[in-house]
Design a protein around this motif. Structure first.
Motif, PDB file in Angstrom:
ATOM      1  N   ARG A   1       0.857  -1.186   0.000  1.00 14.69           N
ATOM      2  CA  ARG A   1       0.000   0.000   0.000  1.00 14.69           C
ATOM      3  C   ARG A   1       0.896   1.240   0.000  1.00 14.69           C
ATOM      4  NH1 ARG A   1      -5.259  -1.552   1.301  1.00 14.69           N
ATOM      5  NH2 ARG A   1      -5.449  -3.539   2.433  1.00 14.69           N
ATOM      6  N   ARG A   2       0.360   2.322  -0.530  1.00  9.10           N
ATOM      7  CA  ARG A   2       1.123   3.581  -0.582  1.00  9.10           C
ATOM      8  C   ARG A   2       0.788   4.401   0.665  1.00  9.10           C
ATOM      9  NH1 ARG A   2       2.013   8.711  -2.038  1.00  9.10           N
ATOM     10  NH2 ARG A   2      -0.114   9.168  -1.375  1.00  9.10           N
ATOM     11  N   TRP A   3       1.293   3.931   1.806  1.00 10.60           N
ATOM     12  CA  TRP A   3       0.992   4.578   3.082  1.00 10.60           C
ATOM     13  C   TRP A   3       2.226   5.340   3.571  1.00 10.60           C
ATOM     14  CZ3 TRP A   3      -1.921   0.273   6.325  1.00 10.60           C
ATOM     15  CH2 TRP A   3      -3.219   0.120   5.806  1.00 10.60           C
ATOM     16  N   PHE A   4       2.218   6.645   3.355  1.00  8.09           N
ATOM     17  CA  PHE A   4       3.288   7.514   3.846  1.00  8.09           C
ATOM     18  C   PHE A   4       2.778   8.319   5.041  1.00  8.09           C
ATOM     19  CE2 PHE A   4       4.694   6.793  -0.509  1.00  8.09           C
ATOM     20  CZ  PHE A   4       6.076   6.697  -0.379  1.00  8.09           C
ATOM     21  N   ASP A   5       3.647   8.546   6.026  1.00  6.59           N
ATOM     22  CA  ASP A   5       3.251   9.392   7.150  1.00  6.59           C
ATOM     23  C   ASP A   5       3.559  10.854   6.834  1.00  6.59           C
ATOM     24  OD1 ASP A   5       5.980   9.845   7.577  1.00  6.59           O
ATOM     25  OD2 ASP A   5       6.129   8.374   9.207  1.00  6.59           O
TER      26      ASP A   5
ATOM     27  N   ASN B   1       5.089  -1.962   7.249  1.00  9.37           N
ATOM     28  CA  ASN B   1       4.373  -3.073   7.876  1.00  9.37           C
ATOM     29  C   ASN B   1       2.889  -3.037   7.512  1.00  9.37           C
ATOM     30  OD1 ASN B   1       4.401  -5.414   9.532  1.00  9.37           O
ATOM     31  ND2 ASN B   1       3.502  -4.236  11.224  1.00  9.37           N
ATOM     32  N   CYS B   2       2.589  -2.508   6.322  1.00 11.95           N
ATOM     33  CA  CYS B   2       1.182  -2.316   5.947  1.00 11.95           C
ATOM     34  C   CYS B   2       0.429  -3.634   5.801  1.00 11.95           C
ATOM     35  CB  CYS B   2       1.089  -1.503   4.663  1.00 11.95           C
ATOM     36  SG  CYS B   2       1.849  -2.281   3.221  1.00 11.95           S
ATOM     37  N   HIS B   3       1.142  -4.740   5.597  1.00 12.24           N
ATOM     38  CA  HIS B   3       0.475  -6.037   5.449  1.00 12.24           C
ATOM     39  C   HIS B   3       0.754  -6.988   6.608  1.00 12.24           C
ATOM     40  CE1 HIS B   3      -1.125  -5.143   1.557  1.00 12.24           C
ATOM     41  NE2 HIS B   3       0.058  -4.966   1.003  1.00 12.24           N
ATOM     42  N   GLY B   4       1.384  -6.496   7.653  1.00 11.97           N
ATOM     43  CA  GLY B   4       1.602  -7.328   8.827  1.00 11.97           C
ATOM     44  C   GLY B   4       2.340  -8.618   8.507  1.00 11.97           C
TER      45      GLY B   4
END
Length: 572
Positions: free
Chosen positions: A153-157, A165-168
């Motif tokens: 996933r394109r998860w940036f803070d 660790n978007c997929h655990g």
């Protein structure tokens, strides 16, 4: 793909494949390869209604592979391993899967949804159990399973750091199942994360479903989706994953196609229309060609390749299946209300130099008759233009070799029409082409400019009738200095004994040049017109493609970049 990303993908593949021989299963390069894909929305084919720009990477994959590879995509939006089974999709895969085929398995995005009991499958519970079931069935059927971890996933803070660790536990759980069975594992999660980190938050948005408000009918209120890719993103995912895929399926490497753009009506390419791809090509390209692959389909469009779009190479998937079609005609009222005239009727206007087309049909479907008049399939105005294995379909004035003195080469092409269906001012060479007459009339109407050594040359061509034409002339002079030569051509009985017609211009018999050498077939018999010529064997060296279309003095003397024209002379 950048060199750094290629190295990352390759190293990850080497580290993560289960065992040294995980990818040892190969297929014969000459054999047909079947890839069956099962997964979620990041892989799935998408509905194209309302200009939907979303694409799954599995939807894009076929555009990167040649016709020796079949891709069957069972992936669907929202599916987990559990819901894929419960919805009956796994039963469909099982009924279709055959020995020797490859089964790509990629889940994880939706298996992690604890709040949704219809989809939730714990990583080290039902998820791994389902993966094992998929793998065991595939192996028992003689198929070759390949497990993929989910794409990142394109998860940036807020500081621009990607959540790695978007997929655990799901990527590692998938890797362990592959290791248990000694089958290939491709860590799509790691590969795509390295890419996202390398380009960052802002630059990566253009590959995902980030849509401004009011710009897309499918999402009128706009969208910020960090999971699903758009057209460019799906292409990028395939480019990232292909090195790993060919690493575990070595026989696939020779079937990978490298194109700058792909045109496809089914949404699997970069564009839906050929014109969009042409417009996207760089202007005034002097070195590398821009290669555009066009998948089979009827493209109803009026195509223009302007003079600034040099060195385009258009490749159709198949000559009969890739069709560019329009229906303008000379007597159709134009924007001013007056008839548009011959020059405006073409389906394709090709004005750029160094243009090459392969395996494409150019057609004008206007029909023919007094109310129609001329209707061109192509107007070719560029220099060093070539067509290989193309089809030109029309009636009167099918192929307009327009550019005065411009060099144009046709090899293994099919050209059909009624009257003057190969005409114009250019120097054009027709090599091993099939010329089909559909009416008692004339094949050529050359308008060779005064002082030009060559007009039209036909070598090793076949002249045929469609069954209706029985009295056809080889040509007539549109302009007084017309030049047309047939060498070693087979002419069926529809060709008249006199061969040539003067168009009611007796003076043109003295200024034009119409000649043959080595014609055969029923149409080669009888006495030709008294003003026609016959070449001698010693003349033939002057009528090779190299002699007729070869480098001009200025090109021979070029010292800056002779490679800009060299490609053309290798086509012969």
């Amino acid at each position: 793909m950048g060199k750094a990303i290629s190295i990352i993908a390759a190293s990850l593949l080497l580290c993560l494949c289960a065992g040294e021989n995980a990818g040892a299963r190969t297929v014969e390069d000459s054999g047909h390869i079947v890839l069956r894909l099962m997964g979620d929305s990041t892989m799935a084919d998408k509905d194209l209604s309302k200009e939907n720009p979303e694409r799954g990477w599995g939807q894009r994959l076929p555009s990167h592979l040649d016709s020796c590879v079949t891709v069957v995509n069972y992936a669907q939006n929202g599916r987990s391993t559990k819901s894929f089974i419960d919805r009956g999709l796994w039963d469909k895969v099982k009924s279709d899967l055959k020995a020797g085929e490859y089964l790509f398995i990629q889940f994880g995005h939706n298996d992690s949804k604890e709040s949704d009991p219809e989809r939730y499958a714990p990583a080290y519970g039902l998820y791994t159990e389902n993966l094992r079931m998929f793998v065991e069935y595939a192996l028992s059927a003689g198929a070759r399973p390949v497990i993929f971890s989910p794409v990142s996933r394109r998860w940036f803070d807020g500081d621009g750091n990607l959540d790695r660790n978007c997929h655990g536990d799901y990527p590692e759980a998938a890797r362990k199942v592959a290791s248990e069975y000694g089958i290939p594992f491709i860590d799509a999660n790691a590969i795509t994360q390295e890419w996202l980190v390398s380009i960052g938050d802002e630059a990566s948005r253009k590959y995902y479903m980030w849509i401004p408000e009011g710009t897309c009918p499918r999402h009128p209120d706009g969208l910020e989706d960090n999971t699903h890719t758009n057209v460019a993103g799906a292409r990028k995912l395939v480019e990232l994953l292909l090195p790993a895929i060919t690493g575990v399926i070595p026989g696939l490497a020779s079937h990978v196609r490298d194109y700058d753009f792909v045109v496809a009506k089914d949404g699997s390419g970069d564009f839906f229309t050929v014109q969009e791809a042409v417009d996207a090509a760089p202007d005034y390209c002097k070195q590398d060609q821009t290669v555009i692959f066009i998948k089979d389909g009827i493209y109803r469009e009026k195509l223009t390749v302007p003079s600034n779009k040099q060195k385009l190479h258009l490749i159709g998937e198949s000559a009969s299946g890739t069709v560019i079609s329009w229906d303008d005609y000379a007597l159709r009222p134009g924007s001013t209300g007056y008839p548009m005239g011959t020059s405006a009727t073409s389906t394709a206007f090709l004005h750029a130099d160094d243009f090459l087309a392969e395996n494409i049909t150019f057609e004008n479907t206007a029909g023919e008759g007094k109310e129609i008049g001329q209707a061109c399939a192509v107007t070719v105005d560029g220099d060093r233009v070539a067509f290989i294995g193309c089809r030109f379909v029309g009636n009167q004035d099918t192929v307009y070799c327009f550019g005065p003195g411009q060099r144009q080469y046709f090899r293994n092409c099919h050209i059909e029409g009624t009257t003057d269906f190969i005409f114009g001012f250019a120097t054009a060479y027709f090599d091993a082409c099939t010329i089909v007459s559909k009416k008692d009339s004339y094949i050529t109407a050359a308008a060779t400019p005064r002082g030009m050594k060559y007009g039209f040359v036909f070598r090793d061509c076949v002249l045929k009738s469609d069954g209706k034409a029985s009295r056809v002339y080889l040509g007539r002079p549109w302009r007084p200095f017309a030049k047309t030569v047939f060498i070693g051509c087979r002419m069926d009985g529809h060709i008249l004994a006199e061969g040539w017609h003067n168009w009611g211009k007796p003076d043109a018999e003295k200024t034009s040049f119409y000649a043959e050498y080595g014609s055969c077939g029923d149409g080669a018999s009888g006495d030709r017109a008294g003003w026609a010529h016959f070449l001698r064997e010693r003349d033939l060296d002057e009528y090779t493609p190299e002699a007729v279309l070869g480098p001009r003095d200025a090109e021979r003397k070029a010292t800056t970049s002779p490679e800009t024209v060299e490609w053309y002379f290798k086509v012969f």
